[in-house]
Write a protein that holds these residues in place. Structure first.
Motif, PDB file in Angstrom:
ATOM      1  N   LEU A 103      33.068  32.454  45.242  1.00 36.52           N
ATOM      2  CA  LEU A 103      33.667  31.134  45.714  1.00 36.52           C
ATOM      3  C   LEU A 103      34.340  30.323  44.691  1.00 36.52           C
ATOM      4  O   LEU A 103      34.227  30.616  43.734  1.00 36.52           O
ATOM      5  N   GLN A 104      34.500  29.080  45.077  1.00 35.28           N
ATOM      6  CA  GLN A 104      35.068  28.308  44.045  1.00 35.28           C
ATOM      7  C   GLN A 104      34.021  27.812  42.890  1.00 35.28           C
ATOM      8  O   GLN A 104      34.338  27.642  42.132  1.00 35.28           O
ATOM      9  N   GLU A 118      29.440  34.675  54.513  1.00 30.62           N
ATOM     10  CA  GLU A 118      30.267  33.954  53.530  1.00 30.62           C
ATOM     11  C   GLU A 118      31.713  34.698  53.463  1.00 30.62           C
ATOM     12  O   GLU A 118      32.799  34.070  53.033  1.00 30.62           O
ATOM     13  N   SER A 119      31.851  35.909  53.902  1.00 36.64           N
ATOM     14  CA  SER A 119      33.157  36.762  53.741  1.00 36.64           C
ATOM     15  C   SER A 119      33.604  37.004  55.450  1.00 36.64           C
ATOM     16  O   SER A 119      33.208  37.293  56.027  1.00 36.64           O
ATOM     17  N   THR A 120      35.263  36.838  55.361  1.00 34.81           N
ATOM     18  CA  THR A 120      35.533  36.715  56.541  1.00 34.81           C
ATOM     19  C   THR A 120      36.629  37.788  56.829  1.00 34.81           C
ATOM     20  O   THR A 120      37.175  38.335  55.590  1.00 34.81           O
ATOM     21  N   LEU A 121      37.534  37.872  58.078  1.00 39.33           N
ATOM     22  CA  LEU A 121      38.629  38.443  57.975  1.00 39.33           C
ATOM     23  C   LEU A 121      39.754  37.626  58.692  1.00 39.33           C
ATOM     24  O   LEU A 121      39.601  36.508  58.819  1.00 39.33           O
ATOM     25  N   THR A 181      38.314  34.084  39.334  1.00 39.48           N
ATOM     26  CA  THR A 181      37.914  34.353  40.636  1.00 39.48           C
ATOM     27  C   THR A 181      38.629  35.450  41.300  1.00 39.48           C
ATOM     28  O   THR A 181      39.959  35.229  41.341  1.00 39.48           O
ATOM     29  N   GLN A 182      38.070  36.693  41.855  1.00 36.53           N
ATOM     30  CA  GLN A 182      38.774  37.583  42.461  1.00 36.53           C
ATOM     31  C   GLN A 182      39.136  37.319  43.992  1.00 36.53           C
ATOM     32  O   GLN A 182      38.213  36.837  44.404  1.00 36.53           O
ATOM     33  N   PRO A 183      40.205  37.542  44.252  1.00 36.45           N
ATOM     34  CA  PRO A 183      40.602  37.369  45.774  1.00 36.45           C
ATOM     35  C   PRO A 183      40.147  38.624  46.560  1.00 36.45           C
ATOM     36  O   PRO A 183      41.054  38.926  47.369  1.00 36.45           O
ATOM     37  N   TYR A 184      38.970  39.056  46.392  1.00 36.47           N
ATOM     38  CA  TYR A 184      38.448  40.051  47.089  1.00 36.47           C
ATOM     39  C   TYR A 184      37.076  40.138  47.078  1.00 36.47           C
ATOM     40  O   TYR A 184      36.379  39.931  46.255  1.00 36.47           O
ATOM     41  N   THR A 185      36.398  40.539  48.386  1.00 36.22           N
ATOM     42  CA  THR A 185      35.019  40.849  48.177  1.00 36.22           C
ATOM     43  C   THR A 185      34.619  42.299  47.784  1.00 36.22           C
ATOM     44  O   THR A 185      35.526  43.235  47.730  1.00 36.22           O
ATOM     45  N   ARG A 186      33.533  42.440  47.118  1.00 35.27           N
ATOM     46  CA  ARG A 186      33.331  43.882  46.570  1.00 35.27           C
ATOM     47  C   ARG A 186      31.893  44.247  47.323  1.00 35.27           C
ATOM     48  O   ARG A 186      30.738  43.688  47.558  1.00 35.27           O
ATOM     49  N   ALA A 187      31.894  45.714  47.763  1.00 37.80           N
ATOM     50  CA  ALA A 187      30.877  46.406  48.503  1.00 37.80           C
ATOM     51  C   ALA A 187      30.244  47.516  47.364  1.00 37.80           C
ATOM     52  O   ALA A 187      31.157  48.396  47.436  1.00 37.80           O
ATOM     53  N   ILE A 188      29.247  47.160  46.659  1.00 33.65           N
ATOM     54  CA  ILE A 188      28.746  48.274  46.059  1.00 33.65           C
ATOM     55  C   ILE A 188      27.870  49.145  46.320  1.00 33.65           C
ATOM     56  O   ILE A 188      26.543  48.626  46.751  1.00 33.65           O
ATOM     57  N   ARG A 227      34.627  24.992  49.796  1.00 30.54           N
ATOM     58  CA  ARG A 227      34.832  25.597  48.545  1.00 30.54           C
ATOM     59  C   ARG A 227      35.250  27.099  48.496  1.00 30.54           C
ATOM     60  O   ARG A 227      34.703  28.049  48.024  1.00 30.54           O
ATOM     61  N   ALA A 228      36.282  27.334  49.537  1.00 34.97           N
ATOM     62  CA  ALA A 228      36.675  28.790  49.606  1.00 34.97           C
ATOM     63  C   ALA A 228      37.711  29.137  48.704  1.00 34.97           C
ATOM     64  O   ALA A 228      38.361  28.537  48.089  1.00 34.97           O
ATOM     65  N   THR A 229      37.541  30.588  48.472  1.00 32.10           N
ATOM     66  CA  THR A 229      38.591  31.308  48.002  1.00 32.10           C
ATOM     67  C   THR A 229      39.323  32.151  48.771  1.00 32.10           C
ATOM     68  O   THR A 229      38.788  32.192  50.021  1.00 32.10           O
TER      69      THR A 229
END
Length: 512
Positions: A279-280, A54-57, A260-267, A79-81
């Protein structure tokens, strides 16, 4: 329609739908079918798709643009952000946080890359955190977004962006596009593959209902099983699990909470890492882990505990093996997507690798079904893509000081590819990042992760150290203020989406 020369590829058969199949179908339908080539896609409703990419470049923007896709229509349909980068938490040490931005640090104009000037000033205590010199990072942490400016003189021109989307909805969107371009969809499950007795090339696919689908070129988008490229043509698989030991994942979407955050998080987690993709209409969550150090039950419990909202679906468990096909193009078959290989989604490369395979296939379109020259070059280029992404992903693991769990102790002790070891040593000794002629991640990406995970060069470049200290400190302070003002001047992402590309459920339908 164009008259094709004798012996040319006239019929393309794509096996498998999902993101890979329908991206391929949409691209070939728009770009190749007008030359007179027939494109058919076979998929079975009985066979599910992975559907968690779901997360892209930022490269996906170019793919959509080439196919004539309107961004606002695409955003609503999926339904993208928007996405300005990827935040990494707890990777170097517990409590650490940094972002890999889709943009540059600093500004152009120096004799060496910006991070050398930052290192020179930082050694004297005269520089702020590296993140403060990148507009996309400042904007991301403020939950703000707007497209970059076209004026190269503006600091608001120094970044790009990608998307966080529903992969299943993207596949459905592309299906409509592909079918409108003349791609024929056939429902069915393949039960037999007919091959040429002399050359071994695939001739046709037989479906469970008895249909025979013949073709000249076959594209395998059948997922991990690789029905054509592996089960039929025995292309072989290069196993990279000794470098990338995570081999399982569990995914659970949940209800959205807050802005809604405009970034993906990797924990980073005790046995792998956890992703968060807003997403939206929901948040995508998952735990990618190593089965030698965690059980499916333990991973599920850890993920459920981390959910910010009520779960929207039951846990989805996945198994995979990091690596790639030794041949991505074998005989008259090209593997695209998971049938080609898999590298865990830590840097959102899954959809990119689909796009890269499609782009190379179009660029190297074969003169005939068994064009070995095109196949060899395709394999060479895709091998480089996989190897260089592999090294970048391994970097996140080995550039750690953590030893608090058996998994992280194992990571610290494992050997790494010579190609990565050389790059790390060069940066540690000189601060230099050697650039690729071919490959995905560019200079700023390597700088973000290397410095973000505490691999500090022993010295800055001599040209940066030669700068007048007072002049350099003043310039960095001025740049830091400009970046802060620019990033915070953008609208909130939620407001931008509401004004331009918000998805709204039809009357009477829930937002599920």
């Amino acid at each position: 329609m164009t008259d094709l020369p004798p012996g040319a590829v006239r019929r393309v058969v794509i096996l498998g739908g999902g993101t890979a199949g329908w991206m391929t179908a949409a691209a070939l339908g728009r770009l190749i079918a007008p030359t007179g080539v027939e494109v058919t896609l076979i998929e079975s409703e009985e066979i599910g798709t992975v559907g968690v990419g779901e997360s892209t470049l930022p490269h996906l923007r170019d793919f959509n643009l080439r196919l004539g896709i309107d961004e606002a229509e695409f955003m609503r349909a999926t339904r993208a952000t928007f996405k300005l980068g990827i935040e990494f938490c707890d990777w170097g040490r517990l409590g650490d946080r940094y972002m890999h931005p889709f943009g540059d640090f600093g500004a152009e104009g120096g004799g060496v890359p910006f991070h050398h000037y930052w290192l020179a000033a930082q050694a004297r205590g005269e520089a702020g955190p590296l993140d403060d010199y990148a507009v996309p990072i400042v904007a991301a942490y403020e939950d703000r977004f707007a497209p970059p400016k076209a004026d190269a003189r503006s600091v608001l021109s120094t970044y790009g962006y990608a998307y966080q989307l529903d992969a299943g909805l993207y596949a459905a969107f592309l299906r409509r596009l592909a079918e409108a371009a003349g791609v024929r969809r056939v429902e069915g499950r393949v039960v037999d593959v007919a091959q040429d007795g002399d050359r071994g090339a695939i001739v046709s696919l037989r479906l469970a209902d008895g249909q025979e689908i013949a073709g000249d070129l076959f594209v395998d988008c059948s997922g991990f099983r690789g029905l054509l490229i592996e089960q039929t043509l025995k292309a072989g698989y290069a196993d990279w699990s000794h470098w990338l030991p995570c081999d399982r994942a569990v995914a659970i979407p949940c209800e959205s909470v807050g802005r809604t955050q405009p970034y993906t998080r990797a924990i980073a987690m005790p046995a792998g890492w956890r992703f968060r993709i807003p997403l939206q209409h929901r948040i995508g969550n998952g735990y990618v882990y190593c089965s030698a150090f965690e059980t499916p039950e333990g991973a599920t419990a850890a993920l459920e505990q981390a959910l910010e909202g009520a779960p929207r679906a039951a846990p989805n468990h996945l198994r995979f093996l990091a690596g790639h096909r030794k041949l991505n193009w074998a005989s008259n078959c090209v593997a695209i997507g998971l049938s080609s290989g898999f590298i865990e989604p830590l840097e959102s490369t899954s959809i990119y690798l689909i796009q890269a395979g499609i782009t190379k296939l179009v660029e190297l379109w074969p003169r005939s079904p068994l064009d070995t020259v095109s196949a060899d070059e395709f394999n060479r280029q895709m091998m480089l893509q996989y190897e260089r992404i592999r090294d970048f992903i391994i970097l996140h693991y080995v550039a750690t000081e953590r030893d608090d769990t058996p998994f992280w102790r194992h990571i610290r002790e494992m050997t790494i590819p010579d190609s990565l070891a050389t790059r790390i040593e060069l940066f540690r000794e000189t601060g230099v990042v050697s650039d690729y002629r071919e490959g995905l991640f560019l200079h700023a990406s390597w700088v973000a992760v290397l410095l973000g995970q505490r691999i500090m060069p022993r010295t800055a470049h001599v040209l940066a150290r030669a700068e007048d200290p007072q002049r350099l400190a003043a310039g960095l302070a001025r740049l830091r203020r400009m970046v802060a003002e620019a990033g915070r001047s953008l609208p909130l992402q939620d407001d931008y989406i509401a004004a331009h590309c918000a998805w709204r459920p039809p009357s009477g339908q829930s937002a599920a």
